[in-house]
Scaffold this active site. Structure first.
Site, PDB file in Angstrom:
ATOM      1  NE  ARG A  11      13.948   0.276  11.133  1.00  0.00           N
ATOM      2  CZ  ARG A  11      13.094   0.908  11.926  1.00  0.00           C
ATOM      3  NH1 ARG A  11      11.932   1.311  11.439  1.00  0.00           N
ATOM      4  NH2 ARG A  11      13.384   1.137  13.193  1.00  0.00           N
ATOM      5  CB  ILE A  12      11.489  -0.392   2.902  1.00  0.00           C
ATOM      6  CG1 ILE A  12      10.891  -1.208   4.049  1.00  0.00           C
ATOM      7  CG2 ILE A  12      11.315  -1.129   1.577  1.00  0.00           C
ATOM      8  CD1 ILE A  12       9.381  -1.280   4.026  1.00  0.00           C
TER       9      ILE A  12
ATOM     10  CG  ASP B 248      12.978  11.189   3.040  1.00  0.00           C
ATOM     11  OD1 ASP B 248      12.769  12.190   3.764  1.00  0.00           O
ATOM     12  OD2 ASP B 248      12.655  10.043   3.360  1.00  0.00           O
TER      13      ASP B 248
ATOM     14  NE  ARG C  92       0.023   0.745   5.531  1.00  0.00           N
ATOM     15  CZ  ARG C  92       0.918  -0.185   5.766  1.00  0.00           C
ATOM     16  NH1 ARG C  92       1.624  -0.676   4.744  1.00  0.00           N
ATOM     17  NH2 ARG C  92       1.144  -0.633   6.976  1.00  0.00           N
TER      18      ARG C  92
ATOM     19  CG  ASP D 231       2.487  -6.179  -1.978  1.00  0.00           C
ATOM     20  OD1 ASP D 231       1.990  -7.252  -2.380  1.00  0.00           O
ATOM     21  OD2 ASP D 231       2.872  -6.003  -0.805  1.00  0.00           O
TER      22      ASP D 231
ATOM     23  CD  GLU E 122      -4.035  -3.497   1.936  1.00  0.00           C
ATOM     24  OE1 GLU E 122      -3.173  -4.375   1.763  1.00  0.00           O
ATOM     25  OE2 GLU E 122      -3.757  -2.291   2.044  1.00  0.00           O
TER      26      GLU E 122
ATOM     27  CG  HIS F 234      -0.176  -5.681   2.205  1.00  0.00           C
ATOM     28  ND1 HIS F 234      -0.899  -4.784   2.951  1.00  0.00           N
ATOM     29  CD2 HIS F 234       1.131  -5.411   2.477  1.00  0.00           C
ATOM     30  CE1 HIS F 234      -0.076  -4.004   3.640  1.00  0.00           C
ATOM     31  NE2 HIS F 234       1.160  -4.377   3.359  1.00  0.00           N
TER      32      HIS F 234
END
Length: 339
Positions: free
Chosen positions: A172-173, A192, A250, A273, A278, A297
Site C-alpha cells: 500500500r505504501i 516486487d 522494518r 526511520d 529497533e 519510527h
C-alpha cells in the site's frame, strides 16, 4: 457473518496502556457509543489477566477494537470470548495479535493499514525530495561556512530533475509513494516479485538493476522470512556513489553490517526511520554520521494522524452494524506476503 440489520453489538477496547487516550477523541467515543454497546472507561490491556470486569466484557464482546499492544488472541483467550465474531484493528499489521486460532474460529478481521500507509508515504516523499536536494549536507555546510554561496560549488550534482527513484515493494505504501511521485520529473523503478504489471508512473525492474540505476532507493516490502536482509552487500555495492537509501519498513530488511562501511566512508547516504534492532545501541555510529538522518519510527501515524486510523476503524464498525462486508478485510492468505 455480520448481522443483517442495524444493531448495537457489544464491543471491548483491547490495546496497550495509554493507546486509547491517544487514539480516541471525545467525538470518537461518542460515535462508538452510538454504534455499539461499549464501556468507554474499560480498556483491556491484558486479556489474560484475572480481572472480573475484563473477563465479563470479553465474554460478552462481539467485536474487539484493537490497536498497538493488543493481547495475542490465542485459543485460551478466544475460549473466554464465546460471542466474538470480529476484530477491528485501528492500526497496521495484525500479525502481532491475530493467530491461527482466529482463522479457525472464522473471525472477521479488518485493519486500518490503508490509513496508516498515508503518513508513511508522505514522509517518504519528503525524504526522497530532500535527498535529491541534499538538504542535510547543504544545511551543515551553510552552518559551517555562514555565507550565501560558498557551498554552491558542491551542488552541481544535486537536484531532483530526471532523477531515478527505486521503490522496493508494491505494498500500500509503495504504491502510494509511486502515485505521489507522478507529478515530479523523476523516473520510478519498482521491484516486487509478486507484481506482473506496474502501476501508472512506474516501470518494473529487478532488485539488482533497480539498485544500480537509482539515485534514491526506498524500501517498502513487508517483513517476511523471504525479505530478511533483502538489501544486502551486493545491492548496496551496486548503488551509485552518493545514492540515498530510505527505510520506513522494518530494519531487518537491510543488512546494516554491510551498510555501515558505505555510510562511514560517506559513499552513501541514508534516511532510516527503522533499524535492526529497533533502538540502535548507544554507541551506534548511526546517531552521529552527518550523512544519516535517523528518526525514531515516526513515519507511521503520529499525533493527530492516529485519528485517521480511528475514523477508518469506526467506519468499519458502522459497516458491520449494517450487515455490510468490511472494506479492508484481512484474510489469512494475505499475511503470507504482506505485513
Amino acid at each position: 457473518m455480520p448481522p443483517t440489520t442495524d444493531h448495537r453489538p457489544s464491543l471491548l477496547l483491547a490495546m496497550g496502556p495509554g493507546v486509547a487516550g491517544r487514539l480516541l477523541t471525545d467525538a470518537h467515543r461518542a460515535r462508538l457509543a452510538a454504534l455499539t454497546r461499549t464501556d468507554p472507561r474499560l480498556v483491556a490491556h491484558d486479556l489474560t489477566a484475572p480481572d472480573p470486569r475484563t473477563a465479563a466484557a470479553l465474554a460478552e464482546a462481539e467485536i474487539l477494537l484493537t490497536c498497538w499492544g493488543a493481547t495475542p488472541l490465542t485459543p485460551e483467550v478466544l475460549a473466554r470470548a464465546p460471542r466474538l465474531k470480529a476484530v477491528v484493528h485501528a492500526a497496521g499489521s495484525v500479525k502481532h495479535h491475530i493467530t491461527d486460532a482466529c482463522w479457525e474460529r472464522g473471525l472477521q478481521v479488518t485493519t486500518a493499514a490503508a490509513a496508516n500507509a498515508l503518513p508513511v508515504a508522505e514522509y517518504t516523499l519528503a525524504a526522497i525530495l530532500f535527498a535529491g536536494k541534499r538538504v542535510l549536507r547543504s544545511a551543515q555546510r551553510y552552518a559551517e561556512l555562514r555565507t550565501d554561496d560558498a557551498w554552491l560549488a558542491e551542488s552541481a550534482a544535486w537536484g531532483n530533475y530526471r532523477r531515478t527513484v527505486g521503490i522496493v515493494g508494491a505494498s500500500r505504501i509503495g504504491r502510494r509513494v509511486v502515485e505521489l511521485l507522478r507529478p515530479f520529473d523523476v523516473e520510478v523503478l519498482l521491484y516486487d516479485p509478486y507484481l506482473r504489471e506496474p502501476p501508472p508512473g512506474a516501470s518494473l525492474a529487478g532488485l539488482d538493476e533497480l539498485c544500480s540505476r537509482s539515485s534514491v532507493v526506498s524500501v517498502h516490502a513487508p517483513q517476511l522470512p523471504s525479505t530478511y536482509r533483502m538489501i544486502g552487500a551486493r545491492q548496496l555495492a551496486a548503488l551509485p556513489d552518493g545514492a540515498t537509501l530510505i527505510n520506513t519498513s522494518r530494519g531487518s530488511l537491510i543488512d546494516e553490517d554491510a551498510l555501515l562501511p558505505h555510510l562511514t566512508t560517506g559513499r552513501l547516504h541514508a534516511v532510516l526511520d527503522v533499524t535492526d534492532p529497533e533502538l540502535p545501541p548507544p554507541d551506534s555510529p548511526l546517531y552521529a554520521l552527518p550523512n544519516v538522518l535517523l528518526t525514531p519510527h515516526i513515519a507511521g501515524s503520529l499525533g493527530n494522524e492516529l485519528h485517521r486510523m480511528t475514523d477508518q476503524a469506526l467506519d468499519e464498525i458502522a459497516r458491520y452494524t449494517r450487515g455490510e462486508p468490511f472494506a479492508e478485510e484481512v484474510r489469512a492468505a494475505d499475511l503470507t506476503h504482506s505485513a
